[in-house]
Design a protein around this motif. Structure first.
Motif, mmCIF file in Angstrom:
data_model
loop_
_atom_site.group_PDB
_atom_site.id
_atom_site.type_symbol
_atom_site.label_atom_id
_atom_site.label_comp_id
_atom_site.label_asym_id
_atom_site.label_seq_id
_atom_site.Cartn_x
_atom_site.Cartn_y
_atom_site.Cartn_z
ATOM 1 N N ASN A 219 0.812 -1.213 0.000
ATOM 2 C CA ASN A 219 0.000 0.000 0.000
ATOM 3 C C ASN A 219 0.849 1.268 0.000
ATOM 4 O O ASN A 219 0.543 2.248 -0.677
ATOM 5 N N SER A 220 1.932 1.223 0.740
ATOM 6 C CA SER A 220 2.796 2.397 0.818
ATOM 7 C C SER A 220 3.407 2.706 -0.553
ATOM 8 O O SER A 220 3.492 3.856 -0.979
ATOM 9 N N VAL A 221 3.801 1.668 -1.276
ATOM 10 C CA VAL A 221 4.386 1.871 -2.605
ATOM 11 C C VAL A 221 3.330 2.388 -3.594
ATOM 12 O O VAL A 221 3.563 3.353 -4.315
ATOM 13 N N VAL A 222 2.145 1.772 -3.607
ATOM 14 C CA VAL A 222 1.150 2.157 -4.622
ATOM 15 C C VAL A 222 0.507 3.510 -4.338
ATOM 16 O O VAL A 222 0.067 4.192 -5.269
ATOM 17 N N THR A 223 0.437 3.916 -3.072
ATOM 18 C CA THR A 223 -0.125 5.250 -2.825
ATOM 19 C C THR A 223 0.887 6.320 -3.228
ATOM 20 O O THR A 223 0.497 7.405 -3.649
ATOM 21 N N GLN A 224 2.172 5.998 -3.153
ATOM 22 C CA GLN A 224 3.179 6.963 -3.603
ATOM 23 C C GLN A 224 3.214 7.086 -5.119
ATOM 24 O O GLN A 224 3.539 8.136 -5.658
ATOM 25 N N ASP A 225 2.909 5.993 -5.816
ATOM 26 C CA ASP A 225 3.035 5.972 -7.276
ATOM 27 C C ASP A 225 1.939 5.100 -7.880
ATOM 28 O O ASP A 225 2.195 4.002 -8.373
ATOM 29 N N PRO A 226 0.691 5.609 -7.879
ATOM 30 C CA PRO A 226 -0.433 4.754 -8.287
ATOM 31 C C PRO A 226 -0.357 4.228 -9.714
ATOM 32 O O PRO A 226 -0.809 3.129 -9.978
ATOM 33 N N THR A 227 0.180 5.002 -10.656
ATOM 34 C CA THR A 227 0.143 4.541 -12.051
ATOM 35 C C THR A 227 1.508 4.074 -12.579
ATOM 36 O O THR A 227 1.728 4.026 -13.779
ATOM 37 N N GLU A 228 2.396 3.717 -11.647
ATOM 38 C CA GLU A 228 3.669 3.083 -12.023
ATOM 39 C C GLU A 228 4.540 3.933 -12.941
ATOM 40 O O GLU A 228 5.007 3.485 -13.976
ATOM 41 N N LYS A 229 4.728 5.181 -12.547
ATOM 42 C CA LYS A 229 5.660 6.026 -13.293
ATOM 43 C C LYS A 229 7.095 5.703 -12.890
ATOM 44 O O LYS A 229 8.034 5.892 -13.660
ATOM 45 N N GLY A 230 7.286 5.285 -11.641
ATOM 46 C CA GLY A 230 8.644 5.022 -11.167
ATOM 47 C C GLY A 230 8.649 3.977 -10.061
ATOM 48 O O GLY A 230 8.538 2.784 -10.320
ATOM 49 N N LEU A 231 8.695 4.464 -8.816
ATOM 50 C CA LEU A 231 8.842 3.600 -7.640
ATOM 51 C C LEU A 231 8.053 2.304 -7.676
ATOM 52 O O LEU A 231 8.556 1.238 -7.314
ATOM 53 N N ARG A 232 6.791 2.392 -8.124
ATOM 54 C CA ARG A 232 5.932 1.202 -8.082
ATOM 55 C C ARG A 232 6.526 0.012 -8.832
ATOM 56 O O ARG A 232 6.187 -1.141 -8.575
ATOM 57 N N LYS A 233 7.407 0.324 -9.777
ATOM 58 C CA LYS A 233 8.000 -0.761 -10.555
ATOM 59 C C LYS A 233 8.715 -1.791 -9.686
ATOM 60 O O LYS A 233 8.882 -2.941 -10.099
ATOM 61 N N ILE A 234 9.160 -1.391 -8.476
ATOM 62 C CA ILE A 234 9.878 -2.372 -7.638
ATOM 63 C C ILE A 234 8.979 -3.555 -7.271
ATOM 64 O O ILE A 234 9.473 -4.637 -6.965
ATOM 65 N N LEU A 235 7.647 -3.335 -7.330
ATOM 66 C CA LEU A 235 6.732 -4.449 -7.039
ATOM 67 C C LEU A 235 6.784 -5.514 -8.123
ATOM 68 O O LEU A 235 6.240 -6.596 -7.969
ATOM 69 N N ASN A 236 7.427 -5.188 -9.241
ATOM 70 C CA ASN A 236 7.579 -6.169 -10.303
ATOM 71 C C ASN A 236 8.801 -7.058 -10.113
ATOM 72 O O ASN A 236 9.107 -7.885 -10.976
ATOM 73 N N PHE A 237 9.504 -6.886 -8.994
ATOM 74 C CA PHE A 237 10.650 -7.772 -8.757
ATOM 75 C C PHE A 237 10.186 -9.226 -8.854
ATOM 76 O O PHE A 237 9.151 -9.611 -8.294
#
Lengths: 354, 354
Positions: A219-237
């Protein structure tokens, strides 16, 4: 009841009967309610829901065929036709009761029908509780291409009741653990140790605090970057290799998403080691922990070529270069690392059984 | 170049060669460009675009079959498969070159492919310039149900160059005027008079200021209420009856959207008069002006029943009651008026030819 604040909605963790779900239903008492299930949650979860909440006694139930191979646009089209026949308007309510496939497809169905009507997620699988139902990704596969078609859109509420986990077979529990392992590896080394420990000792009696901590990472990652411009990509590890493995295995009886991601994480950890981003000791710790729980599959040279072809069409790519996440250490991840076919092949070859 | 500020993007009105389009293309020089056209704009507009902008010389062109009957999910699915084959990523760019069907379908295609990639609208029809390409509505029909599947999403830029209008047949120009008439009726009595005057005197040499004023009405409403919670509903004036007429006429050779909406506006004005919201003088002025330009079609009692059935499934309805816009006066419109089947029948009967 534990509450985590997400993007414009709340995640409530605890007994569904004590959650705000009942109040929400009373707010929607004048409109039609639809419950989306698959064959499994129809059998194991639906009657509990309907008998527990009077407001759902006359809800329409839409049953989808179970299995990732049915997460396809054609089926979504059939449901849209069904909703039209039922006279569903944009003021009605959809309740997604199921695993990630149901929240992904149901979210997409609700987001595009008459340009969007409200939906609620009640995840019943571990994978969905800790990952799929959170973060607003919805969609379907296009042939073998995972989640190729979809939108970003959030439910109006999300209820996580771990009592649904009792309905799951062991391999589904295991599939969910893979994303929890990921949340540890990319964000919190101590969480990684706690997840592995629980998986080794008592995987079916998952601790609520552990569940909360994993959900918090997502939740912390997706609220910071909801549409995967940057940070959220780490969830794709783990997902660059993982998606290719999962897609390729569809034809041969399937592999759970979590199993494929677990193998993908080992491979991307290996790549992180090859690039000297993590030490051999760190890599060994990851490999030992994961391979003990998830079997490394066998594949041929032809399989490798097919998986590399699938990776070249991953959503995360920019202009045909393949990008992936890599670990900087256990508990920290970075994204947008460009990788070439030779490197992919090297990694696949490393784990190839003779 | 005239510029209107929309929701997070600009509408530029004037010669495309002098607009910011060239600059935008240079910002997207590293990624793939796709141009979406239909058979008509492929023939009449595509070569102008490609020869005018070097950056488009190697763009992929996707051609859709022309005609509202092809605005269907199956065709969108085919395009998504094509984009997958072309290896399109979420960083590439789609250019919608065509009328409302192209911007509606192209917007939807771009909004859902890999959960969304950027698109630009270059409307070539009058209807699209003054209405369809503005406001973020995208989607396709589901069988006879107009725009049943879609999302709200905006282009990154919108370029309106009236020189494309020279490529249009007269009935398409006429179709566009209907939405301009609507913008006058719902928002500005003087604009209504100016639109009717231009339509009577020199419909093909449309004045840029008139175009601007009509676009301003649409843009002002949609920026105040992008997802149609309230105010935006006034833009549906003429569309409750109009959509049913258009949907019903699909089977019998079709009727342009504007023609159907023009007839729908007369019918909804009649209803406004029956409810004593507007005077008979106001109603007569509207009827005379519109019926002079748009032929009232013939229909049977069976047709009436079929159209009423279609109206019962309109997106604007809440829990099966049919709602419509009605006029408070020429230049002012209100929404969410509940209407019953008897009233619909009364209105259809009033205009029925013997």
């Amino acid at each position: 009841m534990q509450i985590i604040q997400a993007n414009n909605y709340n995640v409530e963790i605890g007994n569904l009967m004590e959650s705000s779900f009942s109040k929400l239903l009373s707010e929607y008492s004048d409109v039609k309610k639809l419950i989306l299930v698959d064959e499994n949650t129809q059998e194991h979860c639906l009657s509990y829901l309907i008998t527990s909440f009077d407001e759902l006694s006359d809800a329409e139930v839409v049953v989808l065929p179970a299995g990732e191979e049915n997460k396809q646009l054609g089926i979504v089209g059939n449901v849209w036709e069904m909703l039209t026949e039922y006279g569903i308007t944009r003021h009605d309510l959809l309740i997604n009761l199921g695993g990630g496939m149901i929240s992904d497809m149901g979210g997409f169905i609700a987001s595009c029908y008459k340009r969007g009507f409200p939906f609620v997620n009640i995840p019943t699988s571990l994978l969905s509780m800790v990952d799929a139902s959170i973060g607003g990704k919805t969609g379907v596969n296009l042939g073998h291409f995972k989640n190729q078609i979809g939108v970003f859109n959030n439910p109006i509420a999300l209820y996580i009741d771990k009592s649904f986990l009792a309905t799951l077979p062991d391999h589904e529990i295991k599939s969910g653990y893979a994303e929890m392992i990921k949340h540890g590896l990319i964000h919190n080394a101590e969480l990684f140790d706690r997840v592995m420990e629980m998986m080794r000792t008592n995987p079916n009696e998952i601790d609520v605090q552990l569940l909360m901590d994993c959900i918090q990472v997502k939740n912390s990652v997706v609220t910071q970057d909801p549409t995967e411009k940057g940070l959220r990509k780490i969830l794709n590890f783990g997902h660059t290799f993982g998606h290719a493995i999962e897609g390729h295995w569809m034809e041969r009886g399937g592999m759970t998403h979590g199993h494929a991601v677990a193998i993908g994480m080992v491979m991307e950890a290996k790549l992180s080691e090859l690039r000297r981003m993590i030490s051999s000791q760190e890599y060994d710790k990851i490999e030992n922990a994961i391979i003990q729980q998830y079997e490394m599959p066998s594949y041929s040279d032809t399989d490798i070529d097919a998986m590399i072809a699938l990776m070249s069409n991953d959503k995360k790519n920019i202009s045909e270069t393949v990008r992936t996440c890599l670990l900087d250490t256990i508990g920290k991840c970075s994204f947008d690392h460009v990788i070439g076919n030779a490197e992919m092949k090297e990694v696949f070859r490393f784990f190839q059984k003779n």
